[in-house]
Scaffold this motif. Sequence first.
Motif, PDB file in Angstrom:
ATOM      1  N   ASP A   1       0.828  -1.216   0.000  1.00 39.29           N
ATOM      2  CA  ASP A   1       0.000   0.000   0.000  1.00 39.29           C
ATOM      3  C   ASP A   1       0.860   1.263   0.000  1.00 39.29           C
TER       4      ASP A   1
ATOM      5  N   ASP B   1       2.329   1.503  -3.609  1.00 37.07           N
ATOM      6  CA  ASP B   1       1.296   1.955  -4.548  1.00 37.07           C
ATOM      7  C   ASP B   1       1.003   3.442  -4.416  1.00 37.07           C
ATOM      8  N   SER B   2       1.108   3.974  -3.192  1.00 38.75           N
ATOM      9  CA  SER B   2       0.766   5.372  -2.991  1.00 38.75           C
ATOM     10  C   SER B   2       1.898   6.338  -3.345  1.00 38.75           C
ATOM     11  N   ILE B   3       3.155   5.871  -3.376  1.00 38.15           N
ATOM     12  CA  ILE B   3       4.268   6.800  -3.622  1.00 38.15           C
ATOM     13  C   ILE B   3       5.071   6.491  -4.872  1.00 38.15           C
TER      14      ILE B   3
END
Length: 138
Positions: free
Chosen positions: A126, A129-131
Amino acid sequence: MDKKIYLSVTGIRVDDDSNSPVVLLSNNEDSRVIPIWVGSIEAVNIAYAQDNICPPRPLTHELLINVIESLDAKVLELCIDNVVDNTFHAHLILQTINGNVSVSCRPSDGISIAVRATAPISIYKDIFDSISFEIIGS
């Protein structure tokens, strides 16, 4: 935050805007990378580790690995486990005779140690995926 993605050092570049070194980590499954800004000394240490350059006297990262190994322990993994205010946080996971131990560290130090110890570098999916972002035309 259970699933981990395993990363490798794709390269070390210099950010044009800040003139600071950036370590690029990729997951080898696609063209996404995460950049981690590091200091010049840290960048050189990571590059030395990648190129298997061993100075005549041990640098701090070699010293730390020597200490770990002399205590019959082993570097199992570097886990990048959080990002707070654009600052990455990480832990080195060590295998000792008394079980695994997690030691907080700066990602740049952890990367240098993990590369030298041939230990995997991981990040929670997670967070990745976010950065992460995709490198186009690489």
